[in-house]
Design an enzyme around this catalytic site. Structure first.
Site, PDB file in Angstrom:
ATOM      1  N   GLY A 179      25.349  92.249  45.324  1.00  0.00           N
ATOM      2  CA  GLY A 179      26.039  91.269  44.492  1.00  0.00           C
ATOM      3  C   GLY A 179      25.385  90.918  43.171  1.00  0.00           C
TER       4      GLY A 179
ATOM      5  N   ASP B 191      24.455  91.109  39.266  1.00  0.00           N
ATOM      6  CA  ASP B 191      25.406  91.417  38.190  1.00  0.00           C
ATOM      7  C   ASP B 191      24.811  91.117  36.820  1.00  0.00           C
ATOM      8  OD1 ASP B 191      25.539  88.589  38.110  1.00  0.00           O
ATOM      9  OD2 ASP B 191      27.356  88.550  39.331  1.00  0.00           O
TER      10      ASP B 191
ATOM     11  N   ASP C 156      18.975 110.150  32.861  1.00  0.00           N
ATOM     12  CA  ASP C 156      18.633 110.521  34.229  1.00  0.00           C
ATOM     13  C   ASP C 156      18.581 112.040  34.375  1.00  0.00           C
ATOM     14  OD1 ASP C 156      18.395 109.761  37.118  1.00  0.00           O
ATOM     15  OD2 ASP C 156      20.265 110.886  37.257  1.00  0.00           O
TER      16      ASP C 156
ATOM     17  N   GLU D  66      14.227 111.400  31.907  1.00  0.00           N
ATOM     18  CA  GLU D  66      13.513 111.437  33.175  1.00  0.00           C
ATOM     19  C   GLU D  66      13.002 112.858  33.390  1.00  0.00           C
ATOM     20  OE1 GLU D  66      14.095 110.426  37.913  1.00  0.00           O
ATOM     21  OE2 GLU D  66      15.740 111.331  36.789  1.00  0.00           O
TER      22      GLU D  66
END
Length: 618
Positions: free
Chosen positions: A162, A164, A329, A358
């Site tokens: 949850g 955010d 990524d 990365e």
């Protein structure tokens, strides 16, 4: 002729088509800007059987360069030339069998100085956050009707919890007070997957913030509010793959939009075939074109349309939201030439911007191959400004535990590694870190770890060459081992949820040891701000003697000299070998906030740290 107008609504500042009763389902990007360095715009249209429609536009100063009809009739690609285009609204018209579909499109005016986006650099410290696990600022968006993963369960380390964007925005003062200068967010774009969507790495919409985090406008407001606090924002992007629920994969545009799209092949998770002079074709194809996981199909960046889509998407987010950097990524898993083209395109539009890739490779030669202007890669050039120093992270994970005067143990290993920086084109553009969301946390609870080890490592991290990054919770001694699973590495920050038993955002909510750690790192971080000796200075070090490692950072007449004792035993350090970096007989002792006299020797406690500053009034 019957006309259908695909109207657009202004939804919190982001335009999306109203889909009811209209055959157009996607228009990407939803808008663009005039005055970009690259005048070409690719518009992707997705809808039912639109490839056979005739296409026209109503703008007189926009040239249609190319209309591409792919194998799948549900796609159309328009390539427009905006060289002479002023900000305006125009229509894209699709016509078939006497029926016309009108798609309004907007070319916006660029904000003043939008090309001068300031990137992150060695004067910054990045604070890495996994948004789902940091703070829940708006419980109303925890569950979004219609999304595949429809539950929040904080007892399940692999479910959504949850967190955010509002939770992050609510703690901007916390970041400022701590002393970091930039926030790196793990992916925030839509991940409408059936499970495991919390981490964000299976994107199902490249142009929409995940509704469980907020929306596009909320992200833009977060960036603006962060800038007002002197904080930069770094956005995580993924070009190697998308989520299997993306419309690209569920309704593939062509037979070469993905690699191995009809026959799943998993990558071998080895990226060295990109640089290996002796590689086999089999190894290169398997590792570069193979999928990261079965739920993350591998995009084919050699497809020119895929490449243009991805490059344009990153530029859209920079221009729209005003971000200061991108972390890419799995950078070496994608096509080398396309990724180099992307880096050049971003740099052409935003010369001061920064990108970190990365580069999870176990040796510095392999990492150096990926940095811009690498001698190792020549004559190829990745144009990637910043790479991640994974080899140093691996060394630090054990070097601060080892007590020995051997050349290949303890702090001597760090000395030895840094002597090899000649392999890097730009050592100051290395991202240095103790841990991140994919690795074991650096701090270890007793008896395997202690606060002295933690303090010594942080002092080194924040004074060595490069751009430091710390992982959320480092400041309060969050600990986890990779063997426990990725979900455990990404535990909730205590206090980020209403009703948490502990609120570690406040001194009163932290333990004595957590407050000691927080105070220590905050002192270093705030001292580091604006410190040119650390951000721009030269680096000089000495061979470890009696397990003591000494190095200097110097810029102009301002210098910082660091003493690290790798032994558990107290040491008396003979200062004679270090006279060339001791310009005065008095220095400022940062950690003890005092002036000290430098005679012939210095006492240094076991696993102790001494940071001396010269040439700056404190």
């Amino acid at each position: 002729m019957k006309k259908i107008i695909v109207t657009f609504v202004l939804c919190l500042g982001f335009c999306l088509p109203v889909l009811s009763g209209v055959k157009i389902q996607k228009v990407e990007p939803a808008f663009w800007w005039s005055g970009m360095k690259n005048p070409e715009l690719q518009i992707l249209l997705y809808g039912t059987d639109i490839a056979t429609d005739s296409v026209s536009i109503t703008a007189s100063d926009i040239r249609v360069k190319e209309i591409v009809k792919l194998q799948n009739p549900n796609y159309l690609l328009l390539y427009l030339d905006l060289s002479e285009t002023a900000p305006q609204q125009f229509d894209i018209q699709l016509t078939k069998n006497g029926e016309q579909t009108i798609i309004p499109y907007q070319i916006k005016e660029r904000e003043k100085d939008s090309s001068a986006r300031e990137g992150f650099h060695a004067s910054d410290v990045l604070y890495l956050i996994m948004p789902d696990r940091f703070a829940n600022g708006d419980p109303k968006n925890d569950v979004v009707p219609g999304m595949r993963e429809s539950k929040v369960d904080r007892t399940d380390m692999y479910a959504r919890h949850g967190g955010d964007l509002k939770g992050i925005a609510d703690h901007l003062d916390y970041f400022s007070d701590l002393g970091v200068t930039a926030i790196w967010l793990n992916p925030i774009l839509k991940n409408d997957m059936a499970e495991g969507s919390y981490h964000g790495y299976a994107i199902t919409d490249y142009y929409e913030v995940d509704p469980r985090f907020g929306d596009n406008e909320e992200f833009r407001q977060l960036v603006s509010a962060a800038h007002d606090k002197g904080l930069k924002i770094v956005m995580d992007m993924i070009f190697n793959h998308c989520g299997s629920e993306h419309f690209f994969f569920k309704d593939k545009p062509s037979d070469n939009w993905f690699n191995f799209q009809d026959n799943f092949v998993q990558t071998g998770y080895q990226t060295m075939p990109q640089a290996d002079a002796y590689r086999s074709d089999y190894d290169k194809v398997k590792n570069i074109d193979g999928w990261f996981t079965q739920s993350m199909p591998d995009l084919n960046q050699r497809n020119r349309h895929v490449a243009s889509y991805l490059i344009q998407n990153s530029i859209w987010w920079i221009e729209y939201a005003g971000i200061n950097g991108i972390r890419q990524d799995t950078h070496p898993y994608a096509d080398f030439d396309m990724m180099a083209r992307w880096c050049r395109a971003v740099n052409a539009e935003y010369p001061d911007f920064n990108i970190v890739g990365e580069t999870w490779i176990g040796n510095n030669v392999g990492v150096s191959f990926w940095q811009k202007d690498s001698k190792v890669a020549y004559p190829r050039n990745s144009y990637l400004p910043t790479v991640m120093d994974f080899p140093l992270m691996n060394i630090m994970s054990s070097a601060f535990d080892e007590e020995t005067n051997s050349w290949d143990r303890g702090l001597a290993r760090i000395y030895d590694y840094l002597t090899q920086d000649i392999v890097y084109a730009d050592p100051m553009n290395l991202l240095v870190f103790l841990d991140n969301h994919d690795t074991s946390r650096f701090y270890k609870v007793p008896p395997t770890g202690d606060l002295n080890r933690y303090k010594q490592a942080l002092a080194f991290l924040l004074t060595v060459r490069g751009i430091p990054q710390i992982y959320y919770g480092t400041e309060i001694l969050m600990a986890a081992d990779k063997a426990e699973g990725d979900g455990v590495l990404r535990r909730d920050f205590p206090g980020g949820w209403a009703g948490d038993k502990q609120n570690a955002f406040t001194p009163a909510g932290r333990t004595l040891q957590q407050n000691e750690a927080y105070t220590y790192i905050s002192k270093l971080l705030n001292w580091r701000k604006g410190n040119d000796a650390i951000a721009k200075g030269s680096f000089k070090h000495f061979i470890t003697q009696n397990e003591v490692y000494v190095y200097e950072r110097k810029y102009g007449n301002h210098s910082v000299v660091v003493f690290l004792n790798g032994s558990d035993a107290d040491r008396t350090v003979d200062l004679a070998p270090y006279q060339e970096v001791l310009p005065a007989r008095r220095a400022y002792d940062l950690l003890n906030d005092r002036q000290i006299d430098l005679q012939t020797s210095l006492p240094l406690k076991g696993k102790g740290v001494l940071i001396l500053e010269f040439g700056k009034v404190n």
